[in-house]
Motif scaffolding. Structure first.
Motif, mmCIF file in Angstrom:
data_model
loop_
_atom_site.group_PDB
_atom_site.id
_atom_site.type_symbol
_atom_site.label_atom_id
_atom_site.label_comp_id
_atom_site.label_asym_id
_atom_site.label_seq_id
_atom_site.Cartn_x
_atom_site.Cartn_y
_atom_site.Cartn_z
ATOM 1 N N LEU A 42 -39.298 -15.447 47.087
ATOM 2 C CA LEU A 42 -39.145 -14.349 48.049
ATOM 3 C C LEU A 42 -40.310 -13.383 47.913
ATOM 4 O O LEU A 42 -40.561 -12.855 46.825
ATOM 5 N N THR A 43 -41.025 -13.152 49.017
ATOM 6 C CA THR A 43 -42.124 -12.190 49.049
ATOM 7 C C THR A 43 -41.906 -11.236 50.212
ATOM 8 O O THR A 43 -41.727 -11.670 51.357
ATOM 9 N N ILE A 44 -41.906 -9.939 49.913
ATOM 10 C CA ILE A 44 -41.757 -8.906 50.944
ATOM 11 C C ILE A 44 -42.935 -7.959 50.801
ATOM 12 O O ILE A 44 -43.070 -7.251 49.804
ATOM 13 N N ARG A 45 -43.788 -7.936 51.816
ATOM 14 C CA ARG A 45 -44.996 -7.098 51.790
ATOM 15 C C ARG A 45 -44.836 -5.954 52.789
ATOM 16 O O ARG A 45 -44.851 -6.164 54.002
ATOM 17 N N LEU A 46 -44.713 -4.754 52.251
ATOM 18 C CA LEU A 46 -44.585 -3.554 53.088
ATOM 19 C C LEU A 46 -45.783 -2.634 52.929
ATOM 20 O O LEU A 46 -45.762 -1.510 53.425
ATOM 21 N N GLU B 233 -43.866 -5.621 47.505
ATOM 22 C CA GLU B 233 -44.963 -4.672 47.667
ATOM 23 C C GLU B 233 -44.473 -3.436 48.418
ATOM 24 O O GLU B 233 -43.926 -3.543 49.502
ATOM 25 N N ARG B 234 -44.672 -2.282 47.821
ATOM 26 C CA ARG B 234 -44.269 -0.978 48.380
ATOM 27 C C ARG B 234 -42.809 -0.983 48.808
ATOM 28 O O ARG B 234 -42.453 -0.525 49.883
ATOM 29 N N CYS B 235 -41.972 -1.501 47.974
ATOM 30 C CA CYS B 235 -40.545 -1.564 48.272
ATOM 31 C C CYS B 235 -39.814 -0.441 47.539
ATOM 32 O O CYS B 235 -40.093 -0.173 46.367
ATOM 33 N N GLY B 236 -38.862 0.185 48.228
ATOM 34 C CA GLY B 236 -38.140 1.312 47.654
ATOM 35 C C GLY B 236 -36.925 0.905 46.845
ATOM 36 O O GLY B 236 -35.941 1.647 46.794
ATOM 37 N N GLN C 58 -45.711 -4.631 43.179
ATOM 38 C CA GLN C 58 -46.924 -3.891 43.501
ATOM 39 C C GLN C 58 -46.576 -2.625 44.284
ATOM 40 O O GLN C 58 -45.919 -2.684 45.313
ATOM 41 N N LYS C 59 -47.012 -1.508 43.774
ATOM 42 C CA LYS C 59 -46.794 -0.201 44.396
ATOM 43 C C LYS C 59 -45.315 0.060 44.683
ATOM 44 O O LYS C 59 -44.943 0.623 45.709
ATOM 45 N N CYS C 60 -44.444 -0.370 43.775
ATOM 46 C CA CYS C 60 -43.013 -0.036 43.861
ATOM 47 C C CYS C 60 -42.818 1.249 43.062
ATOM 48 O O CYS C 60 -42.478 1.226 41.869
ATOM 49 N N LEU C 61 -43.050 2.385 43.719
ATOM 50 C CA LEU C 61 -43.229 3.654 43.024
ATOM 51 C C LEU C 61 -41.943 4.240 42.475
ATOM 52 O O LEU C 61 -41.984 5.180 41.673
ATOM 53 N N ILE C 62 -40.796 3.736 42.873
ATOM 54 C CA ILE C 62 -39.530 4.283 42.395
ATOM 55 C C ILE C 62 -39.141 3.692 41.041
ATOM 56 O O ILE C 62 -38.381 4.291 40.280
ATOM 57 N N LEU C 63 -39.665 2.540 40.709
ATOM 58 C CA LEU C 63 -39.319 1.879 39.447
ATOM 59 C C LEU C 63 -39.874 2.647 38.253
ATOM 60 O O LEU C 63 -40.973 3.190 38.296
#
Length: 347
Positions: free
Chosen positions: A156-160, A216-219, A241-246
């Motif tokens: 599973l890949t989710i790119r936001l 990527e950039r997932c909240g 990648q860039k999951c800033l809430i973690l």
């Protein structure tokens, strides 16, 4: 022998090598072929864009990233341990680009709603996908609910994260923020509410066979991701990648897992400026005994010296990418050492 006389297993094997447009055309020939074409779509890279230039840049970005990792420019860790999502992204045979109509691209709200409506409708129709790569601006509950119904999903890949995309209704800081939400609850059996079609029974989303996760950039929050991983005992690759809430709680959760300390081989955690990602994560990494690749690039609150010291004295991980590795030299390396001359008088 006619193709229609082949056993279903061979039929699906042959059809799995077709591109999505060819597979769709095959399914429109007759009812029998329509029934066969759905389960034959096992890999899909799907992007929905508001303009053609955005779609071209997005897929060029995916191709260049895959080429860089395969050549060792990103630590060389994909040579033997690359995730299925990476290999699928580099191949255009299973890539589909959808362009929105002009009237559907006037505002951010409309674009996001149409993106998720299109993606969710595709995923509800093709439920046998094993490798999925999505390119969207933001995620909605309808899409995560559709993803949870893919019971054969392996990767599973989710790119936001699309910082190169420009739109009049997008603020400049849009790609630098992550918005948390309950939509991620659909991806874990512990948090998802019972679905009506299941008669109130809970099933493991994605069938519990997931092996690779790339966000990527997932909240998504620490607890939501922990619950997602708890359903899948065969996960060997986690790319965030860039999951800033973690925060550091995620690394603690990885060590609490009943299987991840012995199955997780690749851990990529990059582009994080969160204050919760600091030196306190190092002891938790020590518990991941099977780890072969660790990438902490651009985690601003980590120091190269500390990571080197821990790896030399405690971790012993074969391939480690430092938090500030190659700063100032990345562009030169990408250009093969060639110089770019800038005309200072040009305005």
């Amino acid at each position: 022998m006619s193709l229609t006389n082949l056993p279903p297993e061979l039929h699906h094997l042959i059809l799995s090598h077709l591109s999505p447009p060819c597979l769709l055309a095959y399914g429109l020939t007759c009812r029998a072929n329509y029934a066969l074409h759905g389960p034959s779509l096992t890999a899909l890279t799907l992007g929905v864009f508001h303009s053609r230039i955005s779609s071209l840049i997005s897929f060029l970005h995916l191709s260049s990233a895959a080429a860089a990792t395969s050549s060792g420019c990103c630590g060389g860790y994909t040579s033997s341990l690359s995730s299925p999502s990476s290999s699928s992204s580099s191949s255009t045979s299973h890539s589909v680009c959808v362009l929105l109509k002009k009237r559907e691209s006037r505002s951010r709200v409309v674009v996001t709603a149409r993106q998720n409506a299109i993606v969710s409708s595709v995923l509800r129709r093709y439920k046998y996908i094993q490798t999925l790569d999505l390119l969207l601006w933001d995620l909605k509950s309808c899409t995560t609910l559709a993803i949870s119904g893919l019971y054969a999903l392996r990767s599973l890949t989710i790119r936001l994260d699309h910082p190169y995309i420009r739109h009049p209704d997008l603020p400049k800081t849009h790609w630098e923020t992550c918005v948390p939400g309950t939509l991620w609850n659909w991806l874990s059996s512990a948090l998802a509410p019972p679905h009506g079609s299941d008669g109130g029974r809970k099933r493991k989303p994605m069938g519990g066979v997931l092996q690779s996760v790339h966000l990527e950039r997932c909240g998504i929050t620490d607890y939501q991701l922990e619950c997602l991983l708890a359903d899948h005992p065969h996960i060997h690759t986690i790319h965030l990648q860039k999951c800033l809430i973690l925060t550091e709680e995620l690394f603690e959760a990885l060590t609490r897992s009943a299987f991840l300390p012995s199955t997780l081989k690749v851990l990529v955690f990059t582009d994080s400026s969160s204050e919760g990602i600091n030196e306190r994560i190092y002891p938790y990494i020590s518990e991941l005994k099977a780890l072969k690749v660790l990438d902490l690039h651009n985690c601003t609150n980590l120091r190269n010296e500390d990571v080197k010291h821990w790896n030399e004295t405690v971790w012993g991980i074969p391939e480690v990418r430092l938090p500030h590795e190659g700063e100032g030299a990345g562009a030169a390396a990408a250009l093969g050492g060639r110089r770019i001359e800038v005309d200072e008088e040009y305005k």
